[in-house]
Design a protein around this motif. Structure first.
Motif, PDB file in Angstrom:
ATOM      1  N   ARG A  31       0.846  -1.198   0.000  1.00  0.00           N
ATOM      2  CA  ARG A  31       0.000   0.000   0.000  1.00  0.00           C
ATOM      3  C   ARG A  31       0.883   1.250   0.000  1.00  0.00           C
ATOM      4  O   ARG A  31       1.056   1.915   1.013  1.00  0.00           O
ATOM      5  N   LEU A  32       1.433   1.556  -1.181  1.00  0.00           N
ATOM      6  CA  LEU A  32       2.388   2.660  -1.271  1.00  0.00           C
ATOM      7  C   LEU A  32       1.701   4.023  -1.391  1.00  0.00           C
ATOM      8  O   LEU A  32       2.221   5.027  -0.927  1.00  0.00           O
ATOM      9  N   HIS A  33       0.570   4.053  -2.061  1.00  0.00           N
ATOM     10  CA  HIS A  33      -0.135   5.330  -2.230  1.00  0.00           C
ATOM     11  C   HIS A  33      -0.625   5.802  -0.861  1.00  0.00           C
ATOM     12  O   HIS A  33      -1.155   5.001  -0.078  1.00  0.00           O
ATOM     13  N   ARG A  34      -0.477   7.084  -0.579  1.00  0.00           N
ATOM     14  CA  ARG A  34      -0.761   7.551   0.780  1.00  0.00           C
ATOM     15  C   ARG A  34      -2.215   7.347   1.194  1.00  0.00           C
ATOM     16  O   ARG A  34      -2.494   7.229   2.388  1.00  0.00           O
ATOM     17  N   PRO A  39      -8.836  -0.612   6.615  1.00  0.00           N
ATOM     18  CA  PRO A  39      -9.728   0.023   7.601  1.00  0.00           C
ATOM     19  C   PRO A  39      -8.999   0.237   8.929  1.00  0.00           C
ATOM     20  O   PRO A  39      -8.311  -0.665   9.417  1.00  0.00           O
ATOM     21  N   GLY A  40      -9.059   1.436   9.427  1.00  0.00           N
ATOM     22  CA  GLY A  40      -8.438   1.733  10.718  1.00  0.00           C
ATOM     23  C   GLY A  40      -6.960   2.093  10.622  1.00  0.00           C
ATOM     24  O   GLY A  40      -6.372   2.562  11.595  1.00  0.00           O
ATOM     25  N   GLU A  41      -6.368   1.918   9.443  1.00  0.00           N
ATOM     26  CA  GLU A  41      -4.926   2.205   9.290  1.00  0.00           C
ATOM     27  C   GLU A  41      -4.743   3.712   9.085  1.00  0.00           C
ATOM     28  O   GLU A  41      -5.595   4.366   8.475  1.00  0.00           O
ATOM     29  N   VAL A  42      -3.623   4.259   9.578  1.00  0.00           N
ATOM     30  CA  VAL A  42      -3.392   5.696   9.432  1.00  0.00           C
ATOM     31  C   VAL A  42      -2.459   5.994   8.267  1.00  0.00           C
ATOM     32  O   VAL A  42      -2.688   6.907   7.490  1.00  0.00           O
ATOM     33  N   GLY A  43      -1.410   5.241   8.099  1.00  0.00           N
ATOM     34  CA  GLY A  43      -0.526   5.468   6.951  1.00  0.00           C
ATOM     35  C   GLY A  43       0.722   6.240   7.333  1.00  0.00           C
ATOM     36  O   GLY A  43       0.683   7.171   8.141  1.00  0.00           O
ATOM     37  N   GLU A  44       1.827   5.828   6.742  1.00  0.00           N
ATOM     38  CA  GLU A  44       3.137   6.417   7.064  1.00  0.00           C
ATOM     39  C   GLU A  44       3.187   7.904   6.719  1.00  0.00           C
ATOM     40  O   GLU A  44       3.787   8.701   7.448  1.00  0.00           O
ATOM     41  N   THR A  45       2.576   8.308   5.604  1.00  0.00           N
ATOM     42  CA  THR A  45       2.701   9.714   5.174  1.00  0.00           C
ATOM     43  C   THR A  45       1.991  10.642   6.161  1.00  0.00           C
ATOM     44  O   THR A  45       2.542  11.673   6.556  1.00  0.00           O
ATOM     45  N   ALA A  46       0.784  10.241   6.576  1.00  0.00           N
ATOM     46  CA  ALA A  46       0.034  11.080   7.531  1.00  0.00           C
ATOM     47  C   ALA A  46       0.768  11.155   8.874  1.00  0.00           C
ATOM     48  O   ALA A  46       0.830  12.224   9.503  1.00  0.00           O
ATOM     49  N   LEU A  62       2.262  19.382   5.219  1.00  0.00           N
ATOM     50  CA  LEU A  62       1.949  18.566   4.043  1.00  0.00           C
ATOM     51  C   LEU A  62       3.264  17.997   3.514  1.00  0.00           C
ATOM     52  O   LEU A  62       4.240  18.731   3.351  1.00  0.00           O
ATOM     53  N   ALA A  63       3.293  16.686   3.251  1.00  0.00           N
ATOM     54  CA  ALA A  63       4.466  16.075   2.618  1.00  0.00           C
ATOM     55  C   ALA A  63       4.282  16.123   1.106  1.00  0.00           C
ATOM     56  O   ALA A  63       3.171  15.920   0.601  1.00  0.00           O
ATOM     57  N   ASN A  64       5.374  16.441   0.409  1.00  0.00           N
ATOM     58  CA  ASN A  64       5.322  16.650  -1.041  1.00  0.00           C
ATOM     59  C   ASN A  64       6.278  15.721  -1.784  1.00  0.00           C
ATOM     60  O   ASN A  64       7.162  15.122  -1.184  1.00  0.00           O
ATOM     61  N   ALA A  65       6.127  15.726  -3.099  1.00  0.00           N
ATOM     62  CA  ALA A  65       6.983  14.903  -3.954  1.00  0.00           C
ATOM     63  C   ALA A  65       8.416  15.432  -4.037  1.00  0.00           C
ATOM     64  O   ALA A  65       9.337  14.688  -4.330  1.00  0.00           O
ATOM     65  N   SER A  66       8.609  16.729  -3.783  1.00  0.00           N
ATOM     66  CA  SER A  66       9.959  17.316  -3.805  1.00  0.00           C
ATOM     67  C   SER A  66       9.925  18.661  -3.095  1.00  0.00           C
ATOM     68  O   SER A  66       8.839  19.201  -2.829  1.00  0.00           O
ATOM     69  N   VAL A 243      -9.905  24.745  -6.030  1.00  0.00           N
ATOM     70  CA  VAL A 243      -8.452  24.511  -6.089  1.00  0.00           C
ATOM     71  C   VAL A 243      -8.163  23.305  -6.982  1.00  0.00           C
ATOM     72  O   VAL A 243      -8.685  22.215  -6.742  1.00  0.00           O
ATOM     73  N   PRO A 244      -7.347  23.486  -8.014  1.00  0.00           N
ATOM     74  CA  PRO A 244      -7.034  22.359  -8.903  1.00  0.00           C
ATOM     75  C   PRO A 244      -6.125  21.324  -8.238  1.00  0.00           C
ATOM     76  O   PRO A 244      -5.363  21.652  -7.332  1.00  0.00           O
ATOM     77  N   ASN A 245      -6.226  20.103  -8.725  1.00  0.00           N
ATOM     78  CA  ASN A 245      -5.375  18.995  -8.263  1.00  0.00           C
ATOM     79  C   ASN A 245      -4.130  18.981  -9.141  1.00  0.00           C
ATOM     80  O   ASN A 245      -4.198  18.699 -10.327  1.00  0.00           O
ATOM     81  N   ILE A 246      -2.980  19.304  -8.532  1.00  0.00           N
ATOM     82  CA  ILE A 246      -1.709  19.299  -9.277  1.00  0.00           C
ATOM     83  C   ILE A 246      -0.827  18.245  -8.608  1.00  0.00           C
ATOM     84  O   ILE A 246       0.009  18.563  -7.772  1.00  0.00           O
ATOM     85  N   SER A 247      -1.077  17.005  -8.969  1.00  0.00           N
ATOM     86  CA  SER A 247      -0.510  15.856  -8.258  1.00  0.00           C
ATOM     87  C   SER A 247       0.955  16.040  -7.885  1.00  0.00           C
ATOM     88  O   SER A 247       1.808  16.208  -8.748  1.00  0.00           O
ATOM     89  N   SER A 248       1.241  16.033  -6.618  1.00  0.00           N
ATOM     90  CA  SER A 248       2.636  16.132  -6.155  1.00  0.00           C
ATOM     91  C   SER A 248       2.713  15.577  -4.736  1.00  0.00           C
ATOM     92  O   SER A 248       3.319  16.171  -3.861  1.00  0.00           O
ATOM     93  N   ARG A 249       2.056  14.426  -4.561  1.00  0.00           N
ATOM     94  CA  ARG A 249       2.005  13.818  -3.231  1.00  0.00           C
ATOM     95  C   ARG A 249       3.295  13.077  -2.894  1.00  0.00           C
ATOM     96  O   ARG A 249       4.017  12.639  -3.773  1.00  0.00           O
ATOM     97  N   MET A 250       3.524  12.880  -1.610  1.00  0.00           N
ATOM     98  CA  MET A 250       4.526  11.920  -1.166  1.00  0.00           C
ATOM     99  C   MET A 250       3.838  10.553  -1.041  1.00  0.00           C
ATOM    100  O   MET A 250       2.618  10.478  -0.903  1.00  0.00           O
TER     101      MET A 250
END
Ligand SMILES: *Cc1c(COP(=O)(O)O)cnc(C)c1O
Length: 403
Positions: A31-34, A39-46, A62-66, A243-250
């Protein structure tokens, strides 16, 4: 016998075992995508965002791609757009004017002092004469200007300040962490910075509307409630349709390897400073060489080292660089006519049509710069200082003799 340094200026440390184990865990469950959570999991990025917010004392993170993505997201969150002027340091690296150009705005560069910081007199005048929308302040190579005076200048003009803390993660001015003076702070976790996830970055702020806009910009779809360091849904309600979605997530893999690194960040910063001081001690009182003295209010992180060879002719500086290179010491010179590797300067960013900045030119003509990876020991640093000292003294004496 002339000694030669055998270490590598580009070799970082291996990641801590804990980080390797955390990465394997994420790879194992896939489960790499943030936002891909059980269910019930929080996730490394958060979790990482929550921990970095706590580390800097910010309300939101906010964590970003760069780091570059964090800066352009910050500018977009502020509403900076086509035709706007954004002030920035003339002495910085290419992703900074690049972030300004990426939103269609125009970078206007501010002069540089011999402390390698932004010139506050020039800033005060350009704040008025350029009609700037914002200052993207770069703490280039970790040198922090008088932040109290800078904020007084910008606050008086109502000019928002975004801090580029790529080289000041873990640093502070007058006890306030770098990135916490302006309205937003941006950090990089690219391999050569203070934490290493290959690529990555952070944006921190106390402003709920800017935080919500930044999260939406980063590409949160409508899953922003899965963040732990973001404002409540009522704030997102104000922005979610605009606000537009300009994908740049971690992603969770990078977050997983950053969390253990954040826990040891302060110890790493102390290790850098010990190496920095070993170099400084070894180079103090070298004829022709100027140490950059650090102000008492500045708690810096010495992850790189700079000295000035003030007033030197270009040939003599190049001679020093070549002689040090022959002895295994890689110095970068910011006065070169052509951009090389990571080292470019404002005149090379022609898309921004930079004017001439004579004071910056004079400082950069004598500026030599060096990486300080933590794979160097204190003895390595003492040896590097001996080599630089010998070569600078030699070239200085022969040039003085030639005059
Ligand atoms: C590395 C760096 C950044 C951000 O870089 P990314 O590679 O996009 O993470 C920003 N400013 C400076 C001065 C840098 O050195």
């Amino acid at each position: 016998m002339t000694e030669v340094f055998k270490g590598s200026f580009t070799q970082q440390e291996p990641l801590p075992e804990e980080a390797v184990a955390a990465a394997l865990d994420v790879l194992g469950h896939g489960r790499l995508h943030r936002y891909n959570l059980k269910p019930g999991e929080v996730g490394e990025t958060a979790l990482l965002e929550q921990e970095f917010a706590a580390y800097t004392g910010a309300r939101y993170c906010l964590a970003n791609a760069s780091g570059g993505a964090a800066m352009s997201t910050a500018l977009r969150a502020l509403g900076v757009g086509p035709g706007d002027v954004v002030l920035s340091n003339a002495f910085t690296l290419a992703p900074v004017p690049g972030a300004i150009a990426s939103v269609g705005a125009r970078p206007v560069f501010v002069e540089t002092t011999e402390a390698l910081t932004i010139d506050l007199d020039d800033l005060a005048s350009k704040v008025v004469t350029t009609g700037a929308r914002c200052l993207l302040l770069s703490h280039m190579r970790g040198h922090i200007c008088d932040m109290d005076r800078l904020m007084a200048i910008c606050d008086a003009a109502g000019l928002p300040v975004v801090e580029d803390c790529a080289h000041t993660m873990g640093a502070a001015w007058n006890g306030v962490p770098s990135g916490r003076h302006g309205v937003m702070g941006c950090y990089s976790t690219q391999t050569y910075k203070h934490m290493n996830s290959g690529e990555g970055g952070f944006l921190v702020t106390d402003d709920p509307d800017l935080a919500a806009r930044a999260v939406l910009l980063s590409g949160s779809y409508m899953l922003y409630e899965r963040h732990l360091a973001a404002p409540g849904p009522e704030v997102f309600e104000r922005h979610r349709y605009d606000v537009p979605n300009i994908s740049s997530r971690m992603d969770n893999l990078r977050a997983a390897i950053l969390r253990p690194q954040l826990r040891r960040l302060d110890a790493q910063c102390a290790a850098w400073n010990a190496r920095y001081r070993a170099l400084e001690d070894g180079l103090r009182d070298t004829p022709g060489l100027q140490i950059i003295e650090r102000p008492a209010a500045e708690a810096y992180v010495g992850s790189s080292f700079q000295v000035l060879l003030p007033g030197w002719v270009p040939e003599a500086v190049q001679d020093v660089v070549a002689r040090c290179k022959a002895r295994g010491v890689e110095l970068k010179w910011f006065g070169a006519a052509e951009p090389a590797a990571f080292t470019s300067r404002y005149a090379h960013w022609r898309y921004a049509a930079p004017g001439r900045l004579p004071q910056t030119d004079r400082v950069l003509a004598g500026l030599v710069d060096m990486r300080l990876p933590l794979t160097f020991s204190l003895d390595d640093c003492a040896q590097i200082a001996r080599i630089i000292r010998a070569e600078v003294s030699g070239v200085w004496q022969s040039n003085a003799a030639a005059e």
